[in-house]
Design a protein around this motif. Sequence first.
Motif, PDB file in Angstrom:
ATOM      1  N   GLN A  49     -47.843  43.650  52.258  1.00 12.82           N
ATOM      2  CA  GLN A  49     -47.709  44.287  50.950  1.00 12.82           C
ATOM      3  C   GLN A  49     -46.869  43.457  49.991  1.00 12.82           C
ATOM      4  OE1 GLN A  49     -46.069  48.172  51.715  1.00 12.82           O
ATOM      5  NE2 GLN A  49     -48.011  49.006  52.436  1.00 12.82           N
ATOM      6  N   ILE A  50     -46.106  42.523  50.531  1.00 13.27           N
ATOM      7  CA  ILE A  50     -45.276  41.637  49.721  1.00 13.27           C
ATOM      8  C   ILE A  50     -45.482  40.208  50.208  1.00 13.27           C
ATOM      9  CG2 ILE A  50     -43.509  43.305  49.053  1.00 13.27           C
ATOM     10  CD1 ILE A  50     -41.870  42.477  51.454  1.00 13.27           C
ATOM     11  N   LYS A  51     -45.183  39.254  49.336  1.00 16.19           N
ATOM     12  CA  LYS A  51     -45.389  37.863  49.714  1.00 16.19           C
ATOM     13  C   LYS A  51     -44.128  37.059  49.447  1.00 16.19           C
ATOM     14  CE  LYS A  51     -47.402  36.529  45.233  1.00 16.19           C
ATOM     15  NZ  LYS A  51     -48.572  35.948  44.555  1.00 16.19           N
ATOM     16  N   PRO A  52     -43.902  36.007  50.234  1.00 15.91           N
ATOM     17  CA  PRO A  52     -42.714  35.175  50.026  1.00 15.91           C
ATOM     18  C   PRO A  52     -42.887  34.278  48.804  1.00 15.91           C
ATOM     19  CG  PRO A  52     -44.077  34.237  51.756  1.00 15.91           C
ATOM     20  CD  PRO A  52     -44.727  35.550  51.375  1.00 15.91           C
ATOM     21  N   LEU A  53     -41.789  34.014  48.136  1.00 16.95           N
ATOM     22  CA  LEU A  53     -41.771  33.101  46.996  1.00 16.95           C
ATOM     23  C   LEU A  53     -40.763  32.002  47.302  1.00 16.95           C
ATOM     24  CD1 LEU A  53     -41.670  35.799  44.173  1.00 16.95           C
ATOM     25  CD2 LEU A  53     -43.674  34.493  44.913  1.00 16.95           C
ATOM     26  N   LYS A  66     -33.055  27.757  37.578  1.00 14.25           N
ATOM     27  CA  LYS A  66     -34.328  27.335  36.991  1.00 14.25           C
ATOM     28  C   LYS A  66     -35.513  27.659  37.892  1.00 14.25           C
ATOM     29  CE  LYS A  66     -32.356  23.603  34.205  1.00 14.25           C
ATOM     30  NZ  LYS A  66     -32.352  22.142  33.914  1.00 14.25           N
ATOM     31  N   HIS A  67     -35.237  28.122  39.090  1.00 16.45           N
ATOM     32  CA  HIS A  67     -36.294  28.383  40.056  1.00 16.45           C
ATOM     33  C   HIS A  67     -36.715  29.855  40.028  1.00 16.45           C
ATOM     34  CE1 HIS A  67     -32.535  29.485  42.050  1.00 16.45           C
ATOM     35  NE2 HIS A  67     -33.245  30.262  42.853  1.00 16.45           N
ATOM     36  N   ILE A  68     -37.860  30.125  40.624  1.00 12.34           N
ATOM     37  CA  ILE A  68     -38.320  31.496  40.848  1.00 12.34           C
ATOM     38  C   ILE A  68     -38.489  31.665  42.348  1.00 12.34           C
ATOM     39  CG2 ILE A  68     -40.224  33.122  40.540  1.00 12.34           C
ATOM     40  CD1 ILE A  68     -40.681  31.946  37.802  1.00 12.34           C
ATOM     41  N   GLY A  69     -37.878  32.708  42.893  1.00 11.86           N
ATOM     42  CA  GLY A  69     -37.963  32.938  44.326  1.00 11.86           C
ATOM     43  C   GLY A  69     -36.754  32.391  45.067  1.00 11.86           C
ATOM     44  N   LYS A  70     -36.995  31.853  46.260  1.00  9.48           N
ATOM     45  CA  LYS A  70     -35.892  31.508  47.165  1.00  9.48           C
ATOM     46  C   LYS A  70     -35.792  30.016  47.457  1.00  9.48           C
ATOM     47  CE  LYS A  70     -33.659  33.959  49.426  1.00  9.48           C
ATOM     48  NZ  LYS A  70     -32.338  34.616  49.300  1.00  9.48           N
ATOM     49  N   LEU A  71     -34.547  29.589  47.657  1.00  4.98           N
ATOM     50  CA  LEU A  71     -34.228  28.280  48.225  1.00  4.98           C
ATOM     51  C   LEU A  71     -33.825  28.519  49.675  1.00  4.98           C
ATOM     52  CD1 LEU A  71     -32.048  26.844  45.307  1.00  4.98           C
ATOM     53  CD2 LEU A  71     -34.530  26.700  45.595  1.00  4.98           C
ATOM     54  N   VAL A  72     -34.383  27.735  50.590  1.00  4.99           N
ATOM     55  CA  VAL A  72     -34.202  28.011  52.011  1.00  4.99           C
ATOM     56  C   VAL A  72     -33.757  26.765  52.761  1.00  4.99           C
ATOM     57  CG1 VAL A  72     -35.338  28.828  54.127  1.00  4.99           C
ATOM     58  CG2 VAL A  72     -35.987  29.803  51.915  1.00  4.99           C
ATOM     59  N   ILE A  73     -32.780  26.937  53.647  1.00  2.00           N
ATOM     60  CA  ILE A  73     -32.363  25.884  54.555  1.00  2.00           C
ATOM     61  C   ILE A  73     -33.303  25.913  55.761  1.00  2.00           C
ATOM     62  CG2 ILE A  73     -30.495  24.971  55.981  1.00  2.00           C
ATOM     63  CD1 ILE A  73     -29.948  24.920  52.949  1.00  2.00           C
ATOM     64  N   ASP A  74     -33.982  24.790  55.995  1.00  2.00           N
ATOM     65  CA  ASP A  74     -34.989  24.671  57.046  1.00  2.00           C
ATOM     66  C   ASP A  74     -34.380  23.865  58.203  1.00  2.00           C
ATOM     67  OD1 ASP A  74     -37.142  24.196  58.697  1.00  2.00           O
ATOM     68  OD2 ASP A  74     -38.473  23.471  57.096  1.00  2.00           O
ATOM     69  N   LEU A  75     -34.111  24.523  59.324  1.00  2.00           N
ATOM     70  CA  LEU A  75     -33.462  23.857  60.447  1.00  2.00           C
ATOM     71  C   LEU A  75     -34.385  22.895  61.168  1.00  2.00           C
ATOM     72  CD1 LEU A  75     -30.442  24.392  61.403  1.00  2.00           C
ATOM     73  CD2 LEU A  75     -31.371  26.069  59.800  1.00  2.00           C
ATOM     74  N   SER A  76     -35.674  22.874  60.809  1.00  2.00           N
ATOM     75  CA  SER A  76     -36.578  21.899  61.423  1.00  2.00           C
ATOM     76  C   SER A  76     -36.464  20.526  60.762  1.00  2.00           C
ATOM     77  CB  SER A  76     -38.040  22.385  61.328  1.00  2.00           C
ATOM     78  OG  SER A  76     -38.526  22.324  60.006  1.00  2.00           O
ATOM     79  N   LEU A  77     -35.833  20.480  59.586  1.00  2.00           N
ATOM     80  CA  LEU A  77     -35.635  19.217  58.896  1.00  2.00           C
ATOM     81  C   LEU A  77     -34.442  18.479  59.483  1.00  2.00           C
ATOM     82  CD1 LEU A  77     -36.160  20.376  55.189  1.00  2.00           C
ATOM     83  CD2 LEU A  77     -37.825  19.274  56.713  1.00  2.00           C
ATOM     84  N   LYS A  78     -34.553  17.160  59.570  1.00  2.00           N
ATOM     85  CA  LYS A  78     -33.491  16.348  60.168  1.00  2.00           C
ATOM     86  C   LYS A  78     -32.216  16.459  59.352  1.00  2.00           C
ATOM     87  CE  LYS A  78     -32.433  11.669  61.815  1.00  2.00           C
ATOM     88  NZ  LYS A  78     -32.929  10.279  61.922  1.00  2.00           N
ATOM     89  N   SER A 114     -44.585  31.557  57.944  1.00  2.00           N
ATOM     90  CA  SER A 114     -43.719  30.558  58.570  1.00  2.00           C
ATOM     91  C   SER A 114     -42.280  31.050  58.634  1.00  2.00           C
ATOM     92  CB  SER A 114     -43.772  29.249  57.773  1.00  2.00           C
ATOM     93  OG  SER A 114     -43.117  29.401  56.520  1.00  2.00           O
ATOM     94  N   ASP A 115     -41.452  30.347  59.407  1.00  2.00           N
ATOM     95  CA  ASP A 115     -40.035  30.693  59.493  1.00  2.00           C
ATOM     96  C   ASP A 115     -39.369  30.628  58.128  1.00  2.00           C
ATOM     97  OD1 ASP A 115     -40.226  30.952  62.295  1.00  2.00           O
ATOM     98  OD2 ASP A 115     -39.838  28.817  62.582  1.00  2.00           O
ATOM     99  N   VAL A 116     -39.689  29.584  57.363  1.00  2.00           N
ATOM    100  CA  VAL A 116     -39.105  29.420  56.029  1.00  2.00           C
ATOM    101  C   VAL A 116     -39.523  30.579  55.129  1.00  2.00           C
ATOM    102  CG1 VAL A 116     -39.189  28.015  53.925  1.00  2.00           C
ATOM    103  CG2 VAL A 116     -38.820  26.918  56.144  1.00  2.00           C
ATOM    104  N   GLU A 117     -40.780  30.960  55.185  1.00  2.00           N
ATOM    105  CA  GLU A 117     -41.253  32.077  54.364  1.00  2.00           C
ATOM    106  C   GLU A 117     -40.570  33.377  54.764  1.00  2.00           C
ATOM    107  OE1 GLU A 117     -45.792  30.763  53.180  1.00  2.00           O
ATOM    108  OE2 GLU A 117     -45.392  31.438  55.241  1.00  2.00           O
ATOM    109  N   LEU A 118     -40.442  33.622  56.057  1.00  2.00           N
ATOM    110  CA  LEU A 118     -39.798  34.850  56.512  1.00  2.00           C
ATOM    111  C   LEU A 118     -38.316  34.881  56.135  1.00  2.00           C
ATOM    112  CD1 LEU A 118     -41.440  35.373  60.011  1.00  2.00           C
ATOM    113  CD2 LEU A 118     -41.734  36.811  57.983  1.00  2.00           C
ATOM    114  N   ALA A 119     -37.668  33.722  56.125  1.00  2.00           N
ATOM    115  CA  ALA A 119     -36.242  33.664  55.781  1.00  2.00           C
ATOM    116  C   ALA A 119     -35.990  33.994  54.313  1.00  2.00           C
ATOM    117  CB  ALA A 119     -35.673  32.290  56.111  1.00  2.00           C
ATOM    118  N   SER A 120     -37.044  34.073  53.515  1.00  2.00           N
ATOM    119  CA  SER A 120     -36.868  34.420  52.104  1.00  2.00           C
ATOM    120  C   SER A 120     -36.693  35.928  51.899  1.00  2.00           C
ATOM    121  CB  SER A 120     -38.087  33.950  51.291  1.00  2.00           C
ATOM    122  OG  SER A 120     -39.239  34.727  51.593  1.00  2.00           O
ATOM    123  N   PHE A 121     -36.945  36.723  52.937  1.00  2.00           N
ATOM    124  CA  PHE A 121     -36.981  38.178  52.770  1.00  2.00           C
ATOM    125  C   PHE A 121     -35.661  38.932  52.953  1.00  2.00           C
ATOM    126  CE2 PHE A 121     -41.632  37.667  53.934  1.00  2.00           C
ATOM    127  CZ  PHE A 121     -42.119  38.036  52.699  1.00  2.00           C
TER     128      PHE A 121
END
Length: 374
Positions: free
Chosen positions: A336-340, A361-373, A175-182
């Motif tokens: 070969q790698i996966k989004p977190l 406290k999190h593991i991986g990425k926090l992402v701003i999702d432009l599809s959310l209102k 997904s776009d959100v997953e790809l934006a974590s990279f």
Amino acid sequence: METIPNNMSAVQLLGHGGVEKLVLNHQVPVPTISASDVLIKVAAAGVNNTDLNTRKAWYSKSYVESAELKNTEAENIAPESEPSATNSSDASWSGEAIQFPRIQGADVCGIVVAVGEQVDKNLLGRRVLIEPCVQEANDEVLASPWYFGSECDGGFAQYTKVAAKHAYPVSSELSDVELASFPCSYSTAENMLTRVNATERDLVLISGASGGVGSAAIQLAKARGAKVIAITSKSKFAEITAIGADVVLDRNDDLAKKLGQNSVDVVIDLVAGEQWPQFLQVLKPFGRYATSGAIAGPIVELDVRTLYLKDLSLFGCTILAKDVFANLIARIEAKQIKPLIANRFALSEIAQAQQEFELKKHIGKLVIDLSLKF
């Protein structure tokens, strides 16, 4: 062909300071592209350390860091007060003054909706990731690279622009959100591992392993066939093991006692701080150390005798080496790698996202999702 509006919604950083400096503006002009640029409709944009560091003027050499702040960062809890810089003239990634207002956001996934006259029109409609280390802008090669969202406007907006050479098409089921974590974290980790030439023969020690870059480095080191020792808090041992770490240590452990002196080939360090001398202790002769962060404190104690008697190589890693981002895209497409993904937020929730990021406290990425209102 999509109709491009004159104005867009974007989060503007109005100056150095706290999250109150982040303001959502619905009347920001859509960027005008030059001959070598592409205009990208942003789908998602990740949050990273550079956003916070830039906002706080952390890059300034005059940055004032209280003992309380250093302790809270080391313990991965939020400080009660913001630090300050006495001089913001060097408070950017490049060491120069930030021009305000600035749209932050280096981790961008989006669709190309317009191209400059010198750009291949086949890019139109392609989903792309933006290389965050920018070496061309305004149709010119830069004397010193910029960081996307620092020296130029970034992706916390409905639209953004970048030189076409920095917009990489990606073919993926993610997904776009997953790809934006990279883009930022994974390219930083890939760059560090590239600089130290990590291979399947190496034992790699990674500090700050639960953060975006640390967790990326685990995956990317394993993709090379290396064995990984990760340092994190005890509460995150299971998650870090699941990512691929072979051994997990607590961040308060005495590394020399746990691992033995002269025991690891490579150190990937994102923490620095008081523990730093131990990294050189555990490196084997001719070992390689790379850093791209200092969340536990940038001032460390170096015994130069350790450096030269063990023939160590130290690498500071900021500017991406050639082919690093292209190699990252190839690894994404090869699965070969996966989004977190730890959490996602609307554009209007940027302050909450940065505050949650700072809690560590999190593991991986926090992402701003432009599809959310928003």
